[in-house]
Design a protein around this motif. Structure first.
Motif, mmCIF file in Angstrom:
data_model
loop_
_atom_site.group_PDB
_atom_site.id
_atom_site.type_symbol
_atom_site.label_atom_id
_atom_site.label_comp_id
_atom_site.label_asym_id
_atom_site.label_seq_id
_atom_site.Cartn_x
_atom_site.Cartn_y
_atom_site.Cartn_z
ATOM 1 N N UNK A 39 29.375 27.221 5.220
ATOM 2 C CA UNK A 39 28.473 27.798 6.223
ATOM 3 C C UNK A 39 27.132 27.062 6.169
ATOM 4 N N UNK A 40 26.365 27.110 7.269
ATOM 5 C CA UNK A 40 25.035 26.501 7.220
ATOM 6 C C UNK A 40 24.163 27.142 6.140
ATOM 7 N N UNK A 41 23.209 26.379 5.634
ATOM 8 C CA UNK A 41 22.312 26.821 4.578
ATOM 9 C C UNK A 41 21.638 28.137 4.972
ATOM 10 N N UNK A 42 21.617 29.084 4.017
ATOM 11 C CA UNK A 42 20.924 30.349 4.214
ATOM 12 C C UNK A 42 21.717 31.426 4.938
ATOM 13 N N UNK A 43 22.957 31.138 5.324
ATOM 14 C CA UNK A 43 23.765 32.146 6.028
ATOM 15 C C UNK A 43 23.964 33.360 5.135
ATOM 16 N N UNK A 44 23.821 34.527 5.710
ATOM 17 C CA UNK A 44 23.942 35.778 4.939
ATOM 18 C C UNK A 44 25.380 36.250 4.813
ATOM 19 N N UNK A 45 26.222 35.860 5.772
ATOM 20 C CA UNK A 45 27.631 36.251 5.724
ATOM 21 C C UNK A 45 28.471 35.177 6.404
ATOM 22 N N UNK A 46 29.736 35.122 6.049
ATOM 23 C CA UNK A 46 30.600 34.107 6.665
ATOM 24 C C UNK A 46 30.891 34.442 8.122
ATOM 25 N N UNK A 47 30.977 33.416 8.952
ATOM 26 C CA UNK A 47 31.373 33.647 10.338
ATOM 27 C C UNK A 47 32.896 33.790 10.391
ATOM 28 N N UNK A 48 33.437 34.009 11.572
ATOM 29 C CA UNK A 48 34.877 34.249 11.717
ATOM 30 C C UNK A 48 35.689 33.032 11.273
ATOM 31 N N UNK A 49 35.187 31.833 11.529
ATOM 32 C CA UNK A 49 35.894 30.615 11.126
ATOM 33 C C UNK A 49 36.010 30.532 9.598
ATOM 34 N N UNK A 50 34.913 30.820 8.903
ATOM 35 C CA UNK A 50 34.919 30.787 7.433
ATOM 36 C C UNK A 50 35.804 31.893 6.872
ATOM 37 N N UNK A 51 35.692 33.107 7.422
ATOM 38 C CA UNK A 51 36.533 34.221 6.952
ATOM 39 C C UNK A 51 38.014 33.910 7.162
ATOM 40 N N UNK A 52 38.327 33.335 8.313
ATOM 41 C CA UNK A 52 39.722 32.988 8.600
ATOM 42 C C UNK A 52 40.232 31.978 7.590
ATOM 43 N N UNK A 53 39.444 30.951 7.306
ATOM 44 C CA UNK A 53 39.853 29.948 6.323
ATOM 45 C C UNK A 53 40.055 30.586 4.955
ATOM 46 N N UNK A 54 39.085 31.351 4.491
ATOM 47 C CA UNK A 54 39.189 31.956 3.161
ATOM 48 C C UNK A 54 40.394 32.895 3.067
ATOM 49 N N UNK A 55 40.615 33.708 4.085
ATOM 50 C CA UNK A 55 41.781 34.607 4.073
ATOM 51 C C UNK A 55 43.093 33.832 4.123
ATOM 52 N N UNK A 56 43.115 32.729 4.877
ATOM 53 C CA UNK A 56 44.327 31.893 4.937
ATOM 54 C C UNK A 56 44.620 31.265 3.579
ATOM 55 N N UNK A 57 43.571 30.848 2.883
ATOM 56 C CA UNK A 57 43.751 30.260 1.547
ATOM 57 C C UNK A 57 44.258 31.305 0.556
ATOM 58 N N UNK A 58 43.763 32.514 0.662
ATOM 59 C CA UNK A 58 44.251 33.605 -0.194
ATOM 60 C C UNK A 58 45.734 33.852 0.084
ATOM 61 N N UNK A 59 46.105 33.885 1.356
ATOM 62 C CA UNK A 59 47.513 34.078 1.730
ATOM 63 C C UNK A 59 48.399 32.960 1.190
ATOM 64 N N UNK A 60 47.857 31.754 1.102
ATOM 65 C CA UNK A 60 48.612 30.616 0.567
ATOM 66 C C UNK A 60 48.714 30.669 -0.955
ATOM 67 N N UNK A 61 48.029 31.624 -1.580
ATOM 68 C CA UNK A 61 48.117 31.778 -3.025
ATOM 69 C C UNK A 61 46.974 31.177 -3.820
ATOM 70 N N UNK A 62 45.948 30.688 -3.148
ATOM 71 C CA UNK A 62 44.789 30.141 -3.867
ATOM 72 C C UNK A 62 43.898 31.271 -4.374
ATOM 73 N N UNK A 63 43.376 31.099 -5.576
ATOM 74 C CA UNK A 63 42.322 31.963 -6.097
ATOM 75 C C UNK A 63 41.019 31.244 -5.795
ATOM 76 N N UNK A 64 40.027 31.983 -5.316
ATOM 77 C CA UNK A 64 38.783 31.368 -4.865
ATOM 78 C C UNK A 64 37.598 32.005 -5.559
#
Length: 172
Positions: A39-64
């Motif tokens: 995310x851009x510097x200073x962002x307080x929360x992830x946008x939908x694109x970042x959340x989607x990526x992180x959730x997809x990685x969790x579904x793939x079995x990655x620990x983050x």
């Protein structure tokens, strides 16, 4: 140039990584920087694109684990309800303590973990000092903390020598 400043891989963006290929390389744990990596510097929360990526990685079995020089409170706020770990401590990257703490939070080892970040002198150097694989990404935005802007001027020399790592970039 010393190898300690060279990432194992270099890609344009965290969104351009082929995570299936990372998994084939034995990577199951990801330590991810927040500012200008996901995310851009200073962002307080992830946008939908970042959340989607992180959730997809969790579904793939990655620990983050999110690892940032920001305050523990900001990192927790950024994490929100995502099922990921965070690590914050007094100190700053590239201190080994930060990366070892993230490994412990993940219950991971160096061999099956990869650090993803946008800064050579914090993310990549810290990963290399701890023997963890590293992926350098281009910064998402030009807005940065003042000291980061100064360090970027030094990083330019190294970045000019790097080529994108086609072996882990998604086929579009």
């Amino acid at each position: 140039m010393e190898d300690i400043f060279l990432p194992d891989y270099y890609v344009p963006s965290i969104y351009a990584i082929d995570y299936d290929k990372l998994s084939e390389l034995g990577i199951s744990n990801l330590i991810i920087d927040i500012d200008n990596t996901i995310m851009p510097w200073g962002s307080k929360e992830p946008d939908i694109k970042a959340k989607t990526l992180l959730n997809r990685l969790i579904e793939k079995g990655f620990n983050i684990c999110l690892l940032s020089n920001s305050s523990a409170e900001r990192v927790r706020m950024f994490k929100g309800d995502l099922k990921i770990y965070t690590y914050s401590s007094i100190g700053i990257k590239p201190m080994k303590k930060m990366f070892i703490g993230a490994l412990k939070a993940l219950n991971a080892n160096r061999e099956n973990t990869c650090v993803i970040g946008d800064q050579i002198y914090s993310d990549i150097l810290g990963a290399k000092r701890c023997g963890i694989k590293s992926i350098l990404v281009d910064p998402i935005d030009k807005t940065e903390f003042i000291t980061t802007r100064l360090v970027r001027k030094i990083e330019i020399k190294i970045r000019k020598q790097l080529n994108y790592s086609k072996e882990i970039i998604k086929d579009e």
